[in-house]
Design a protein around this motif. Structure first.
Motif, short mmCIF file in Angstrom:
data_model
loop_
_atom_site.label_atom_id
_atom_site.label_comp_id
_atom_site.label_asym_id
_atom_site.label_seq_id
_atom_site.Cartn_x
_atom_site.Cartn_y
_atom_site.Cartn_z
N LYS A 1 0.65 -1.11 0.13
CA LYS A 1 0.15 -0.04 0.16
C LYS A 1 1.05 1.12 0.11
CE LYS A 1 -3.91 2.05 0.10
NZ LYS A 1 -4.78 2.27 -1.06
N PHE A 2 2.04 0.91 0.68
CA PHE A 2 2.86 2.32 1.14
C PHE A 2 4.02 2.82 -0.73
CE2 PHE A 2 7.25 4.39 1.46
CZ PHE A 2 6.98 5.69 2.02
N ALA A 3 3.61 1.35 -1.30
CA ALA A 3 4.42 1.63 -3.11
C ALA A 3 3.31 1.72 -3.88
CB ALA A 3 4.54 0.79 -3.24
N GLU A 4 2.18 1.81 -3.46
CA GLU A 4 0.87 2.29 -3.96
C GLU A 4 0.63 3.89 -4.38
OE1 GLU A 4 -3.49 2.06 -4.41
OE2 GLU A 4 -2.61 0.25 -3.54
N ILE A 5 0.82 4.29 -2.94
CA ILE A 5 0.32 5.41 -2.23
C ILE A 5 1.59 6.80 -2.59
CG2 ILE A 5 0.53 6.70 -0.49
CD1 ILE A 5 -1.10 4.76 0.63
N MET A 6 2.87 6.48 -2.68
CA MET A 6 3.99 7.58 -2.98
C MET A 6 4.42 6.86 -4.39
SD MET A 6 5.92 8.04 -0.45
CE MET A 6 4.06 8.31 0.42
N GLY A 7 4.12 5.49 -5.38
CA GLY A 7 4.28 5.79 -6.85
C GLY A 7 5.53 5.42 -7.00
N SER A 8 6.06 6.03 -8.40
CA SER A 8 7.55 5.59 -8.96
C SER A 8 8.01 7.39 -8.69
CB SER A 8 7.48 4.90 -10.28
OG SER A 8 9.26 5.08 -10.16
N THR A 9 8.34 8.09 -7.85
CA THR A 9 8.48 9.55 -7.53
C THR A 9 9.13 9.89 -6.72
OG1 THR A 9 6.55 9.75 -5.82
CG2 THR A 9 5.80 10.22 -7.73
N LEU A 10 9.44 10.96 -6.73
CA LEU A 10 10.61 11.69 -6.13
C LEU A 10 10.16 11.28 -4.60
CD1 LEU A 10 11.31 15.46 -6.68
CD2 LEU A 10 13.07 13.22 -6.99
N ALA A 11 8.91 11.19 -4.36
CA ALA A 11 8.15 10.82 -2.73
C ALA A 11 8.95 9.13 -2.27
CB ALA A 11 6.72 10.38 -2.36
N LEU A 12 8.67 8.14 -2.65
CA LEU A 12 9.26 7.28 -3.22
C LEU A 12 10.77 7.46 -2.92
CD1 LEU A 12 8.85 3.83 -2.50
CD2 LEU A 12 8.98 3.99 -5.38
N LYS A 13 11.62 7.69 -3.74
CA LYS A 13 13.20 8.12 -3.48
C LYS A 13 13.14 8.60 -2.23
CE LYS A 13 15.82 9.00 -6.82
NZ LYS A 13 16.28 9.89 -7.87
N GLY A 14 12.96 9.48 -2.00
CA GLY A 14 13.08 9.88 -0.64
C GLY A 14 12.94 9.46 0.95
N SER A 15 11.73 8.53 0.90
CA SER A 15 11.86 7.51 1.68
C SER A 15 12.65 6.40 1.69
CB SER A 15 10.18 6.77 1.04
OG SER A 15 10.10 5.99 1.05
N ILE A 16 13.09 5.86 0.74
CA ILE A 16 13.76 4.87 0.51
C ILE A 16 15.43 5.16 1.02
CG2 ILE A 16 15.50 3.50 -1.07
CD1 ILE A 16 12.66 3.15 -2.43
N ALA A 17 15.55 6.23 0.84
CA ALA A 17 17.23 7.15 0.89
C ALA A 17 16.84 7.32 2.54
CB ALA A 17 16.93 8.96 0.30
N HIS A 18 16.20 7.85 2.87
CA HIS A 18 15.79 7.18 4.39
C HIS A 18 16.51 6.66 5.11
CE1 HIS A 18 14.39 9.45 8.92
NE2 HIS A 18 14.04 7.78 8.34
N GLU A 19 15.70 4.84 4.31
CA GLU A 19 16.00 4.49 5.54
C GLU A 19 17.27 3.86 4.74
OE1 GLU A 19 13.93 3.00 7.53
OE2 GLU A 19 12.96 4.47 7.14
N MET A 20 17.67 4.02 3.86
CA MET A 20 19.35 4.08 3.54
C MET A 20 20.36 4.40 4.49
SD MET A 20 21.01 1.62 1.28
CE MET A 20 19.86 1.50 -0.05
N ALA A 21 20.40 6.02 4.83
CA ALA A 21 20.74 6.55 5.34
C ALA A 21 20.38 5.51 6.95
CB ALA A 21 20.36 7.60 6.51
N HIS A 22 19.90 4.76 8.50
CA HIS A 22 19.95 4.24 9.01
C HIS A 22 20.59 2.98 8.47
CE1 HIS A 22 17.38 6.09 11.06
NE2 HIS A 22 16.19 6.34 10.56
N LEU A 23 20.82 2.37 7.25
CA LEU A 23 21.58 0.86 7.36
C LEU A 23 23.27 1.07 6.56
CD1 LEU A 23 21.33 -1.04 4.28
CD2 LEU A 23 23.53 -0.26 4.18
N ILE A 24 23.15 2.61 6.61
CA ILE A 24 24.82 3.30 6.55
C ILE A 24 25.02 3.10 7.90
CG2 ILE A 24 24.97 3.51 3.98
CD1 ILE A 24 25.11 6.37 5.06
#
Length: 207
Positions: free
Chosen positions: A110-133
């Motif tokens: 549902k989150f993927a559907e709401i974000m779509g393939s947009t800058l918003a999706l990129k921002g959310s993934i990048a935030h989690e990637m920051a936690h990963l690193i």
């Protein structure tokens, strides 16, 4: 502060480890903590009925963010059907990068559907990637409980913005605010303000 099972790392104090890979020696033998981590990861994935995916717009966005962070290994990526217990979100599974050098991300369909393939999706993934690193420095594991600290989240935002751009993070915040009407994301305004202050300071330094 809220508390939740460790689906994301904490204490992002600096971006000095951005892009750093975790590699296990060839003769590495799993420790007790590694075995507990593996068991916890597998249990969470089963409980959430998450399905690993290797293609699609969400996966391609993850690859793009991985490249922006200068990492060679794309994290493993899972989609799940959100329930009342799991919520609609994207998570970095804490400790997973320490275990295999790649890490694991879980995203609600549902989150993927709401974000779509947009800058918003990129921002959310990048935030989690920051936690990963930063996870190898903090040492948080899947079996830990993590306090969600607003300062920590703002620091993760700043690291992410430095890799994929401020507009991606702000697009994510605005999409979530539109979606939830800030009921479950009440600190959006302060996080946007914090990002804008950093962005303004960087522009001033360049001029």
């Amino acid at each position: 502060m809220r508390i939740r099972l460790a689906l994301t790392g904490i204490a992002l104090f600096a971006s000095s480890l951005a892009g750093q890979e975790v590699n296990r020696p060839k003769d590495h033998h799993p420790s007790k903590s590694d075995r507990a981590q593996s068991k916890c990861e597998n249990q969470l994935i089963r409980d959430m009925e998450a399905e690993e995916v290797f293609a699609g717009p969400e996966y391609e966005m993850l690859v793009s963010v991985t490249n922006a962070f200068g990492r060679e290994k794309t994290p493993r990526f899972y989609l799940y059907e959100a329930t009342e217990g799991t919520g609609n979100n994207v998570y970095y599974l804490a400790g997973s990068v320490i275990l295999d050098g790649r890490g694991k991300f879980l995203m609600a369909r549902k989150f993927a559907e709401i974000m779509g393939s947009t800058l918003a999706l990129k921002g959310s993934i990048a935030h989690e990637m920051a936690h990963l690193i930063r996870n190898p420095a903090t040492g948080e594991r899947c079996t830990d409980w993590v306090y969600i600290n607003p300062k920590t989240e703002q620091e993760a935002d700043a690291i992410a913005a430095g890799k994929v751009g401020f507009e991606s993070l702000k697009a994510w915040f605005l999409r979530v605010r539109e979606w939830t009407k800030e009921k479950s994301f009440s600190d959006i305004s302060s996080r946007i303000e914090a990002l804008e202050a950093i962005e303004a300071k960087q522009k001033e330094q360049r001029n």
